[in-house]
Design an enzyme around this catalytic site. Structure first.
Site, PDB file in Angstrom:
ATOM      1  N   CYS A  27      -1.818  -2.661   7.870  1.00 54.24           N
ATOM      2  CA  CYS A  27      -1.691  -3.569   6.725  1.00 54.24           C
ATOM      3  C   CYS A  27      -0.374  -4.337   6.705  1.00 54.24           C
ATOM      4  O   CYS A  27      -0.343  -5.494   6.296  1.00 54.24           O
ATOM      5  CB  CYS A  27      -1.889  -2.792   5.425  1.00 54.24           C
ATOM      6  SG  CYS A  27      -3.553  -2.092   5.307  1.00 54.24           S
TER       7      CYS A  27
ATOM      8  N   ASP B 190       0.790  -1.246   0.000  1.00 60.20           N
ATOM      9  CA  ASP B 190       0.000   0.000   0.000  1.00 60.20           C
ATOM     10  C   ASP B 190       0.818   1.290   0.000  1.00 60.20           C
ATOM     11  O   ASP B 190       0.486   2.239   0.735  1.00 60.20           O
ATOM     12  CB  ASP B 190      -0.943   0.014   1.212  1.00 60.20           C
ATOM     13  CG  ASP B 190      -1.966  -1.110   1.187  1.00 60.20           C
ATOM     14  OD1 ASP B 190      -1.988  -1.882   0.209  1.00 60.20           O
ATOM     15  OD2 ASP B 190      -2.730  -1.222   2.157  1.00 60.20           O
TER      16      ASP B 190
ATOM     17  N   LYS C 112      -7.014  -5.023  -2.630  1.00 68.25           N
ATOM     18  CA  LYS C 112      -7.739  -5.531  -1.459  1.00 68.25           C
ATOM     19  C   LYS C 112      -8.680  -4.458  -0.926  1.00 68.25           C
ATOM     20  O   LYS C 112      -8.506  -3.275  -1.195  1.00 68.25           O
ATOM     21  CB  LYS C 112      -6.760  -5.979  -0.387  1.00 68.25           C
ATOM     22  CG  LYS C 112      -5.793  -4.903   0.073  1.00 68.25           C
ATOM     23  CD  LYS C 112      -4.707  -5.475   0.955  1.00 68.25           C
ATOM     24  CE  LYS C 112      -3.757  -4.415   1.458  1.00 68.25           C
ATOM     25  NZ  LYS C 112      -4.391  -3.400   2.320  1.00 68.25           N
TER      26      LYS C 112
END
Length: 247
Positions: free
Chosen positions: A194, A51, A149
């Site tokens: 994450c 990310d 995701k």
């Protein structure tokens, strides 16, 4: 051996050792030892870049403090990996993890969803927006896969492997297993969400896992970074620095 003989022997031995260091042989041996101590990713290793998107960089909709500092570190270590996977948060506009989806709720409060407690976030990483794009300075041309995701409207997904219900797979585990990957190195944003969830799920799935600390940054909600490191350690995740990886 008499006392005087021992002293003479130690004096001779010390002089020889110092001479060896001065000549460079001792230093060479120490350097070789240091090089051997570094981790050398092989064909069965993969780098996971989590990310590193505009939404999590300062100036984005959910900025991680100093999040942009991970970019050059990740670019540097990525050059030694044959296998690189990247992830993107990829939310619907009215996602269940957004505080804006609930009357009276504010970002960083929580709500109860079908899979448990959910932290509510500012609207971020909405599908197709520039905010959701990977950071423009990432230079990893050999990356072979991008996992998106959090695209299910009613479920968040921190981990690159499993969504927040702990059951719904992203498909990454199967991909890595088919590629015969045994060890993963996790980097990116954010350490306490994450990155940590990805690392712990990777351990649960049987991978050897390293998290590269200086290639991550955290949000740190009420001590969540320290807790994340403690949780990862308890699961067998190894904490390293980018300098521990052999160039």
């Amino acid at each position: 051996m008499q006392t005087n003989q021992r002293r003479a022997f130690l004096k001779t031995f010390s002089a020889a050792a110092v001479g060896g260091l001065a000549a460079g042989s001792g230093l060479a041996s120490l350097n070789a030892f240091a090089a051997d101590a570094k981790i050398k990713p092989g064909a069965d290793s993969a780098l996971i870049v989590v990310d590193v998107q505009n939404c999590f960089i300062p100036g984005g909709t959910l900025p991680v403090d100093k999040g942009d500092e991970v970019v050059p570190v990740i670019n540097k270590i990525a050059t030694v990996f044959e296998n690189v996977v990247m992830t993107q948060d990829w939310h619907t506009p009215d996602h269940a993890s957004f505080a804006s989806a609930y009357s009276g709720k504010k970002p960083f409060e929580t709500t109860k969803l079908s899979y448990g407690n959910q932290v509510l976030w500012p609207d971020h990483c909405v599908q197709g927006t520039e905010d959701a794009a990977l950071h423009k300075d990432l230079k990893i041309p050999q990356a072979e896969l991008i996992i998106r995701k959090g695209f299910h409207k009613d479920m968040d997904s921190y981990s690159a492997f499993l969504e927040a219900d702990g059951k719904t797979s992203t498909g990454l585990a199967g991909y890595l297993q088919q590629r015969k990957i045994k060890t993963v190195f996790v980097t990116g944003l954010a350490t306490d969400f994450c990155v940590a969830w990805t690392a712990m799920d990777a351990r649960k799935l049987g991978f050897n896992v390293y998290v590269v600390e200086d290639a991550t940054r955290g949000i740190d909600l009420n001590g969540s970074v320290a807790k994340a490191w403690a949780d990862m350690k308890a699961k067998g995740v190894k904490r390293i620095q980018s300098g521990d990886i052999a160039a």
